[in-house]
Design a protein around this motif. Sequence first.
Motif, PDB file in Angstrom:
ATOM      1  N   ASP A 187       0.949  -1.070  -0.076  1.00  0.00           N
ATOM      2  CA  ASP A 187      -0.033  -0.001   0.049  1.00  0.00           C
ATOM      3  C   ASP A 187       0.863   1.280  -0.025  1.00  0.00           C
ATOM      4  OD1 ASP A 187      -1.689   1.957   0.569  1.00  0.00           O
ATOM      5  OD2 ASP A 187      -2.823   1.162   2.403  1.00  0.00           O
ATOM      6  N   LYS A 188       1.140   1.773  -1.039  1.00  0.00           N
ATOM      7  CA  LYS A 188       2.344   2.936  -1.324  1.00  0.00           C
ATOM      8  C   LYS A 188       1.807   4.050  -0.431  1.00  0.00           C
ATOM      9  CE  LYS A 188       3.305   1.310  -6.131  1.00  0.00           C
ATOM     10  NZ  LYS A 188       3.189   2.002  -7.466  1.00  0.00           N
ATOM     11  N   GLY A 189       0.472   4.365  -0.323  1.00  0.00           N
ATOM     12  CA  GLY A 189       0.244   5.549   0.301  1.00  0.00           C
ATOM     13  C   GLY A 189       0.732   5.492   1.798  1.00  0.00           C
ATOM     14  N   LEU A 190       1.100   4.432   2.590  1.00  0.00           N
ATOM     15  CA  LEU A 190       1.462   4.581   3.765  1.00  0.00           C
ATOM     16  C   LEU A 190       3.060   4.911   3.947  1.00  0.00           C
ATOM     17  CD1 LEU A 190       0.548   0.799   5.008  1.00  0.00           C
ATOM     18  CD2 LEU A 190      -0.912   2.770   5.203  1.00  0.00           C
ATOM     19  N   ALA A 191       3.631   4.940   3.285  1.00  0.00           N
ATOM     20  CA  ALA A 191       5.064   5.367   3.241  1.00  0.00           C
ATOM     21  C   ALA A 191       5.308   6.706   3.385  1.00  0.00           C
ATOM     22  CB  ALA A 191       5.978   5.008   2.064  1.00  0.00           C
ATOM     23  N   GLU A 252      18.313   0.504  -3.236  1.00  0.00           N
ATOM     24  CA  GLU A 252      18.938   1.853  -2.625  1.00  0.00           C
ATOM     25  C   GLU A 252      20.027   1.402  -1.369  1.00  0.00           C
ATOM     26  OE1 GLU A 252      15.531   4.817  -3.611  1.00  0.00           O
ATOM     27  OE2 GLU A 252      16.315   4.756  -1.732  1.00  0.00           O
ATOM     28  N   LEU A 253      21.052   2.188  -1.232  1.00  0.00           N
ATOM     29  CA  LEU A 253      21.543   2.281  -0.008  1.00  0.00           C
ATOM     30  C   LEU A 253      21.339   3.647   0.546  1.00  0.00           C
ATOM     31  CD1 LEU A 253      23.482   0.985   2.558  1.00  0.00           C
ATOM     32  CD2 LEU A 253      25.177   2.182   1.188  1.00  0.00           C
ATOM     33  N   ASN A 254      20.967   3.781   1.527  1.00  0.00           N
ATOM     34  CA  ASN A 254      20.534   5.113   2.258  1.00  0.00           C
ATOM     35  C   ASN A 254      21.109   5.524   3.464  1.00  0.00           C
ATOM     36  OD1 ASN A 254      18.446   6.620   0.472  1.00  0.00           O
ATOM     37  ND2 ASN A 254      17.355   4.374   1.038  1.00  0.00           N
ATOM     38  N   HIS A 255      21.791   6.679   3.571  1.00  0.00           N
ATOM     39  CA  HIS A 255      22.190   7.455   4.895  1.00  0.00           C
ATOM     40  C   HIS A 255      20.967   8.000   5.573  1.00  0.00           C
ATOM     41  CE1 HIS A 255      24.375  11.049   6.848  1.00  0.00           C
ATOM     42  NE2 HIS A 255      24.202  10.012   8.032  1.00  0.00           N
ATOM     43  N   ILE A 256      20.546   7.425   6.859  1.00  0.00           N
ATOM     44  CA  ILE A 256      19.203   7.674   7.291  1.00  0.00           C
ATOM     45  C   ILE A 256      19.640   8.826   8.419  1.00  0.00           C
ATOM     46  CG2 ILE A 256      17.415   6.930   8.740  1.00  0.00           C
ATOM     47  CD1 ILE A 256      17.742   5.846   6.028  1.00  0.00           C
ATOM     48  N   GLU A 257      18.637   9.993   8.339  1.00  0.00           N
ATOM     49  CA  GLU A 257      18.748  10.936   9.207  1.00  0.00           C
ATOM     50  C   GLU A 257      17.668  11.161   9.672  1.00  0.00           C
ATOM     51  OE1 GLU A 257      22.041  14.042   8.047  1.00  0.00           O
ATOM     52  OE2 GLU A 257      20.864  13.734   6.308  1.00  0.00           O
ATOM     53  N   LYS A 258      17.491  11.780  10.962  1.00  0.00           N
ATOM     54  CA  LYS A 258      16.319  12.079  11.691  1.00  0.00           C
ATOM     55  C   LYS A 258      15.304  12.771  10.832  1.00  0.00           C
ATOM     56  CE  LYS A 258      14.721  14.782  15.943  1.00  0.00           C
ATOM     57  NZ  LYS A 258      15.293  15.400  17.069  1.00  0.00           N
ATOM     58  N   ASP A 259      13.902  12.275  10.806  1.00  0.00           N
ATOM     59  CA  ASP A 259      12.959  12.835  10.152  1.00  0.00           C
ATOM     60  C   ASP A 259      13.265  13.046   8.479  1.00  0.00           C
ATOM     61  OD1 ASP A 259      10.141  13.898  10.310  1.00  0.00           O
ATOM     62  OD2 ASP A 259      10.797  15.825  10.323  1.00  0.00           O
ATOM     63  N   GLY A 260      14.055  12.318   8.010  1.00  0.00           N
ATOM     64  CA  GLY A 260      14.100  12.395   6.815  1.00  0.00           C
ATOM     65  C   GLY A 260      13.338  11.664   5.872  1.00  0.00           C
ATOM     66  N   ASN A 261      12.887  12.325   4.724  1.00  0.00           N
ATOM     67  CA  ASN A 261      11.781  11.560   3.829  1.00  0.00           C
ATOM     68  C   ASN A 261      12.536  10.946   2.576  1.00  0.00           C
ATOM     69  OD1 ASN A 261       9.657  11.031   1.935  1.00  0.00           O
ATOM     70  ND2 ASN A 261       8.724  13.196   2.425  1.00  0.00           N
ATOM     71  N   TYR A 262      12.412   9.771   2.467  1.00  0.00           N
ATOM     72  CA  TYR A 262      13.367   9.062   1.484  1.00  0.00           C
ATOM     73  C   TYR A 262      12.517   8.845   0.063  1.00  0.00           C
ATOM     74  CZ  TYR A 262      17.241   9.324   4.811  1.00  0.00           C
ATOM     75  OH  TYR A 262      17.887   9.877   5.711  1.00  0.00           O
ATOM     76  N   GLY A 263      11.416   9.613   0.044  1.00  0.00           N
ATOM     77  CA  GLY A 263      10.778   9.718  -1.478  1.00  0.00           C
ATOM     78  C   GLY A 263       9.721   8.776  -1.757  1.00  0.00           C
ATOM     79  N   TRP A 264       9.698   7.583  -1.290  1.00  0.00           N
ATOM     80  CA  TRP A 264       8.672   6.534  -1.810  1.00  0.00           C
ATOM     81  C   TRP A 264       7.218   6.987  -1.502  1.00  0.00           C
ATOM     82  CZ3 TRP A 264       8.583   3.230  -5.409  1.00  0.00           C
ATOM     83  CH2 TRP A 264       7.568   2.126  -5.579  1.00  0.00           C
ATOM     84  N   PRO A 265       6.350   6.814  -2.425  1.00  0.00           N
ATOM     85  CA  PRO A 265       6.464   6.261  -3.921  1.00  0.00           C
ATOM     86  C   PRO A 265       6.532   7.371  -4.756  1.00  0.00           C
ATOM     87  CG  PRO A 265       4.203   6.637  -3.085  1.00  0.00           C
ATOM     88  CD  PRO A 265       4.926   7.086  -1.972  1.00  0.00           C
TER      89      PRO A 265
END
Length: 373
Positions: A187-191, A252-265
């Motif tokens: 369910d893409k909208g959850l992201a 992907e390999l992501n560098h994770i930061e606080k409150d970051g939005n990683y774009g999907w979908p």
Amino acid sequence: MALLGAGCSSGPAEPESGPSSPGSARPSGSGSPSAASDAPPDKGSVEVVRTLATGLKSPWGLAPLPDGNLLVASRDEGEIVQVDGDSGRTSEAGQVPGVDAEGEGGLLGLALSPDFATDQLVYAYFTTASDNRIASMRYDAKKPAGERLSAPSTIFKGIPKGFTHNGGRIAFGPDKMLYVGTGETGDKGLAQDKESLGGKILRMTPEGEPARGNPDQDSVVWSYGHRNVQGLAWDEDRRLWASEFGQDTWDELNHIEKDGNYGWPDVEGEGDGDGDFRDPVEQWRTADASPSGIAVAEGSVWMAGLRGERLWRIPLSGDKPSAKPQAFLEGEYGRLRTVVSAGGDKLWVVTNETDGRGSPEKDDDRILEVRVR
């Protein structure tokens, strides 16, 4: 920026990522360097030292014990197996009741408490008939096989479940908080919905409460816009890294930061540069990766590939790759699910041919001890 269909298979405030603990994705003594001059070599090497164990059934999570033995989660069996770190002999540590192994669900990630030496707690992420949840169990090595784990005590529940994209990796960070990779269940909208626990990296106390320093003090959500996170690891500078399946185009390999939005979908892989979403630090065609577990050793991130059937090395300089990714073990052992630091220049690598998506051969599935540079 996300996980792939074909592979899918209150403590101190934390600045950007978090610590490791025994059995979690703990950085080795040679994690990510902070200066380009200290970057690892552009080209690395991998040597399979030995095959520790064979004949494992649908292995998923792995947690090294302080005594040198290993705990391995069997996704489909709902069982935690103990593997002798010297002989490779296996025995049942205990069952996790209520596991629903339909689709990509089941008994998934394992992690040891950061205070394991005193509390002896093992944490497990698993799918039930209604949700994905996390429970803790007390481990007692002196008890007979099959009775070494206490009945599970649920610390957190209500993570959305689906036939696919259940996430499942858990790890204690350097801040002694528990980090959890979840999926958006298809369910893409959850992201992008910050009220949902799907398609997120969560950060909570060992008791399952929102950790101090989270973006919202009443929420366990740490980052969002993920498709299906199945790899979490920290470098020696406490940076959090995560692997993620893409849908059709980019893993992907992501560098994770606080409150970051990683774009999907909205975005898969690198975006259009408008700054709304965080781009991956590295990306792969889905046929070449379908990444699951990751670990940090010898200044590089090491990433297991399912569909890609290879171990990727991504050398780091600070929060960026210092050279192009390099692939090892391509096609030699089949699908690779989990990679965990074994200390120093060693890794544990878990194959995953018996989960219904592979082509198992005699001895599958296996745990490999690997030396890396």
